[in-house]
Scaffold this motif. Structure first.
Motif, PDB file in Angstrom:
ATOM      1  N   ILE A  75       0.845  -1.189   0.000  1.00 30.57           N
ATOM      2  CA  ILE A  75       0.000   0.000   0.000  1.00 30.57           C
ATOM      3  C   ILE A  75       0.881   1.239   0.000  1.00 30.57           C
ATOM      4  N   GLU A  76       0.537   2.166  -0.850  1.00 30.52           N
ATOM      5  CA  GLU A  76       1.196   3.468  -0.919  1.00 30.52           C
ATOM      6  C   GLU A  76       0.165   4.443  -1.452  1.00 30.52           C
ATOM      7  N   LYS A  77       0.473   5.697  -1.401  1.00 30.08           N
ATOM      8  CA  LYS A  77      -0.470   6.703  -1.871  1.00 30.08           C
ATOM      9  C   LYS A  77      -0.835   6.436  -3.327  1.00 30.08           C
ATOM     10  N   GLY A  78      -2.120   6.177  -3.579  1.00 32.80           N
ATOM     11  CA  GLY A  78      -2.607   5.949  -4.934  1.00 32.80           C
ATOM     12  C   GLY A  78      -2.461   4.528  -5.440  1.00 32.80           C
ATOM     13  N   ARG A  79      -2.014   3.593  -4.590  1.00 31.15           N
ATOM     14  CA  ARG A  79      -1.820   2.206  -5.039  1.00 31.15           C
ATOM     15  C   ARG A  79      -2.075   1.252  -3.870  1.00 31.15           C
ATOM     16  N   VAL A  80      -2.937   0.284  -4.107  1.00 30.02           N
ATOM     17  CA  VAL A  80      -3.216  -0.758  -3.121  1.00 30.02           C
ATOM     18  C   VAL A  80      -3.188  -2.095  -3.853  1.00 30.02           C
ATOM     19  N   LEU A  81      -2.288  -2.978  -3.445  1.00 25.59           N
ATOM     20  CA  LEU A  81      -2.157  -4.300  -4.041  1.00 25.59           C
ATOM     21  C   LEU A  81      -2.614  -5.323  -3.009  1.00 25.59           C
ATOM     22  N   CYS A  82      -3.639  -6.110  -3.354  1.00 24.77           N
ATOM     23  CA  CYS A  82      -4.232  -7.064  -2.423  1.00 24.77           C
ATOM     24  C   CYS A  82      -4.222  -8.472  -3.002  1.00 24.77           C
ATOM     25  N   SER A  83      -4.340  -9.448  -2.108  1.00 21.90           N
ATOM     26  CA  SER A  83      -4.520 -10.831  -2.520  1.00 21.90           C
ATOM     27  C   SER A  83      -5.426 -11.513  -1.509  1.00 21.90           C
ATOM     28  N   MET A  84      -5.975 -12.633  -1.909  1.00 20.09           N
ATOM     29  CA  MET A  84      -6.770 -13.451  -0.989  1.00 20.09           C
ATOM     30  C   MET A  84      -6.906 -14.841  -1.581  1.00 20.09           C
ATOM     31  N   LYS A  85      -7.026 -15.826  -0.701  1.00 17.79           N
ATOM     32  CA  LYS A  85      -7.369 -17.166  -1.160  1.00 17.79           C
ATOM     33  C   LYS A  85      -8.874 -17.173  -1.340  1.00 17.79           C
ATOM     34  N   VAL A  86      -9.333 -17.687  -2.450  1.00 18.28           N
ATOM     35  CA  VAL A  86     -10.761 -17.694  -2.749  1.00 18.28           C
ATOM     36  C   VAL A  86     -11.473 -18.636  -1.765  1.00 18.28           C
ATOM     37  N   PRO A  87     -12.411 -18.094  -0.968  1.00 22.01           N
ATOM     38  CA  PRO A  87     -13.139 -18.927  -0.020  1.00 22.01           C
ATOM     39  C   PRO A  87     -14.357 -19.580  -0.673  1.00 22.01           C
ATOM     40  N   PRO A  88     -14.752 -20.747  -0.209  1.00 28.25           N
ATOM     41  CA  PRO A  88     -15.912 -21.444  -0.785  1.00 28.25           C
ATOM     42  C   PRO A  88     -17.193 -20.604  -0.778  1.00 28.25           C
ATOM     43  N   ARG A  89     -17.346 -19.707   0.189  1.00 33.33           N
ATOM     44  CA  ARG A  89     -18.586 -18.923   0.281  1.00 33.33           C
ATOM     45  C   ARG A  89     -18.790 -17.981  -0.911  1.00 33.33           C
ATOM     46  N   ASP A 147     -14.667  -2.659  -6.447  1.00 37.19           N
ATOM     47  CA  ASP A 147     -15.279  -1.427  -5.952  1.00 37.19           C
ATOM     48  C   ASP A 147     -14.740  -1.051  -4.573  1.00 37.19           C
ATOM     49  N   LEU A 148     -14.665  -2.017  -3.668  1.00 38.43           N
ATOM     50  CA  LEU A 148     -14.224  -1.738  -2.304  1.00 38.43           C
ATOM     51  C   LEU A 148     -12.739  -1.400  -2.234  1.00 38.43           C
ATOM     52  N   VAL A 149     -11.908  -2.129  -2.961  1.00 34.14           N
ATOM     53  CA  VAL A 149     -10.479  -1.831  -2.966  1.00 34.14           C
ATOM     54  C   VAL A 149     -10.227  -0.504  -3.691  1.00 34.14           C
ATOM     55  N   GLY A 150     -11.007  -0.246  -4.729  1.00 33.10           N
ATOM     56  CA  GLY A 150     -10.908   1.047  -5.413  1.00 33.10           C
ATOM     57  C   GLY A 150     -11.198   2.204  -4.474  1.00 33.10           C
ATOM     58  N   SER A 151     -12.169   2.029  -3.602  1.00 33.07           N
ATOM     59  CA  SER A 151     -12.462   3.058  -2.588  1.00 33.07           C
ATOM     60  C   SER A 151     -11.265   3.252  -1.668  1.00 33.07           C
ATOM     61  N   ALA A 152     -10.597   2.156  -1.321  1.00 34.79           N
ATOM     62  CA  ALA A 152      -9.423   2.251  -0.451  1.00 34.79           C
ATOM     63  C   ALA A 152      -8.308   3.056  -1.109  1.00 34.79           C
ATOM     64  N   VAL A 153      -8.185   2.956  -2.434  1.00 35.34           N
ATOM     65  CA  VAL A 153      -7.175   3.748  -3.138  1.00 35.34           C
ATOM     66  C   VAL A 153      -7.485   5.235  -2.966  1.00 35.34           C
ATOM     67  N   ILE A 154      -8.750   5.581  -3.048  1.00 29.81           N
ATOM     68  CA  ILE A 154      -9.148   6.985  -2.824  1.00 29.81           C
ATOM     69  C   ILE A 154      -8.805   7.400  -1.406  1.00 29.81           C
ATOM     70  N   TYR A 155      -9.088   6.523  -0.419  1.00 27.92           N
ATOM     71  CA  TYR A 155      -8.734   6.808   0.974  1.00 27.92           C
ATOM     72  C   TYR A 155      -7.226   7.007   1.126  1.00 27.92           C
ATOM     73  N   SER A 156      -6.426   6.274   0.359  1.00 28.88           N
ATOM     74  CA  SER A 156      -4.969   6.365   0.491  1.00 28.88           C
ATOM     75  C   SER A 156      -4.446   7.757   0.142  1.00 28.88           C
ATOM     76  N   TYR A 157      -5.233   8.526  -0.573  1.00 31.48           N
ATOM     77  CA  TYR A 157      -4.864   9.907  -0.871  1.00 31.48           C
ATOM     78  C   TYR A 157      -5.186  10.851   0.273  1.00 31.48           C
ATOM     79  N   GLY A 158      -5.825  10.327   1.323  1.00 29.75           N
ATOM     80  CA  GLY A 158      -6.151  11.143   2.478  1.00 29.75           C
ATOM     81  C   GLY A 158      -7.595  11.604   2.530  1.00 29.75           C
ATOM     82  N   ALA A 159      -8.410  11.189   1.571  1.00 31.26           N
ATOM     83  CA  ALA A 159      -9.822  11.576   1.567  1.00 31.26           C
ATOM     84  C   ALA A 159     -10.537  10.916   2.745  1.00 31.26           C
ATOM     85  N   SER A 160     -11.469  11.619   3.360  1.00 25.46           N
ATOM     86  CA  SER A 160     -12.207  11.052   4.497  1.00 25.46           C
ATOM     87  C   SER A 160     -13.378  10.187   4.030  1.00 25.46           C
ATOM     88  N   THR A 161     -13.838  10.396   2.798  1.00 31.66           N
ATOM     89  CA  THR A 161     -14.883   9.557   2.206  1.00 31.66           C
ATOM     90  C   THR A 161     -14.514   9.305   0.750  1.00 31.66           C
TER      91      THR A 161
END
Length: 118
Positions: free
Chosen positions: A47-61, A79-93
């Motif tokens: 994670i850095e300003k303007g960039r969030v790299l995520c991974s996950m093991k795909v769960p059966p659910r 959509d949710l990780v994209g929102s986090a990228v916006i937050y990484s710039y310091g935005a409150s919403t």
């Protein structure tokens, strides 16, 4: 938001050992259930300003009838990780997504991190 807060928002309580600390709350259907249901098990790799790299093991659910990650779950994660990228710039919403376009190049299978498939 600072970067550590953004990371905690995305990981939703997954410990360094990979254990999911939110399993009991998800089963109890807390508020904002959908976000927790989709994001449970997500790990922030970088994670850095303007960039969030995520991974996950795909769960059966999150599997569809074809036994791979449901496209709706993928779109929600985008959509949710994209929102986090916006937050990484310091935005409150981050606002609300108006339009999302996703191209699926391959399936994601249960218990596998996509980057592990090479």
């Amino acid at each position: 938001m600072d970067l550590e807060t953004v990371k905690k928002y995305l990981e939703k309580g997954v410990g360094a050992d990979g254990d999911d600390k939110n399993a009991s709350t998800i089963n109890g259907m807390p508020s904002r259930f959908f976000e927790n249901f989709i994001m449970q098990g997500l790990h922030v790799d970088q994670i850095e300003k303007g960039r969030v790299l995520c991974s996950m093991k795909v769960p059966p659910r999150l599997l569809n009838a074809g036994n791979f990650l449901h496209g709706g779950a993928t779109a929600s994660l985008v959509d949710l990780v994209g929102s986090a990228v916006i937050y990484s710039y310091g935005a409150s919403t981050s606002g609300v997504s108006v339009e999302i376009s996703i191209t699926y190049l391959d399936a994601a299978y249960v218990g596998v991190r996509n980057r592990d498939r090479g």
